[in-house]
Write a protein that holds these residues in place. Sequence first.
Motif: not given
Length: 234
Positions: A7-8, A13-23, A51-59, A82-89
Amino acid sequence: MSGAGALRRLREVVAADLAGADVAHDVGHLDRVAGLAARLAVREGLDGFVAAVAAYVHDHHRAAEARLGRVVAPAECRDDARAALRRAEIDESLWEPVLDAVEATGRYTFSAASQPSGPGPAAAAIAACLHDADMLDAMGATGIARAFAYGGAIGEPLWDPAAPPSSEGYRPGPTGSVVAHFHEKLLRLRGELRTAAGREMGERRHAALEEFLRRFRDEWVDAHGDDATAPPAP
């Protein structure tokens, strides 16, 4: 890699992907939804990690919205998630159930653009927990804070008497004011909750929304001298 370690890594991985998302759809939102989704899943006898994995890639669609300047459905960003899940192994056996659950998070019966289809049977139970967790984070004190943070970011007024809440059903995207958004969406979320534990939490959070709107209306009347231009009562 342990569940906590996975999860960490996924969070990074997701934090980098969502760097441009709204506040209102930042990593803090993902952390809260992940925690809520895991709790709800355990209450439902399910795997909190999934459930936590799904939460981290839901946005992932939120970053796409910021980039493209239009509303984007979660299904449009399935490959990104899917790419985020792959990169996070993350174990590949979880990918499709998780992605199916993600695509169910943006469906509301009160939406003018409601999508009737749901996730496949393997993802349905996890989808319910993720859906409720996402809804709960839009309710209560946290939901109030997020609504005004997002409204401020896109320049919406607190309340505009000339732009009352729409009677045509909720549509994603900007509304006439932040308070109009409460009436068009946030007050309706209680009726969308799918799990017993989610409905229990939702009652308290819904009450906080109503109390805030009552106070906002009272203070608007104090400032303007009458209630002709005040927002509707909750």
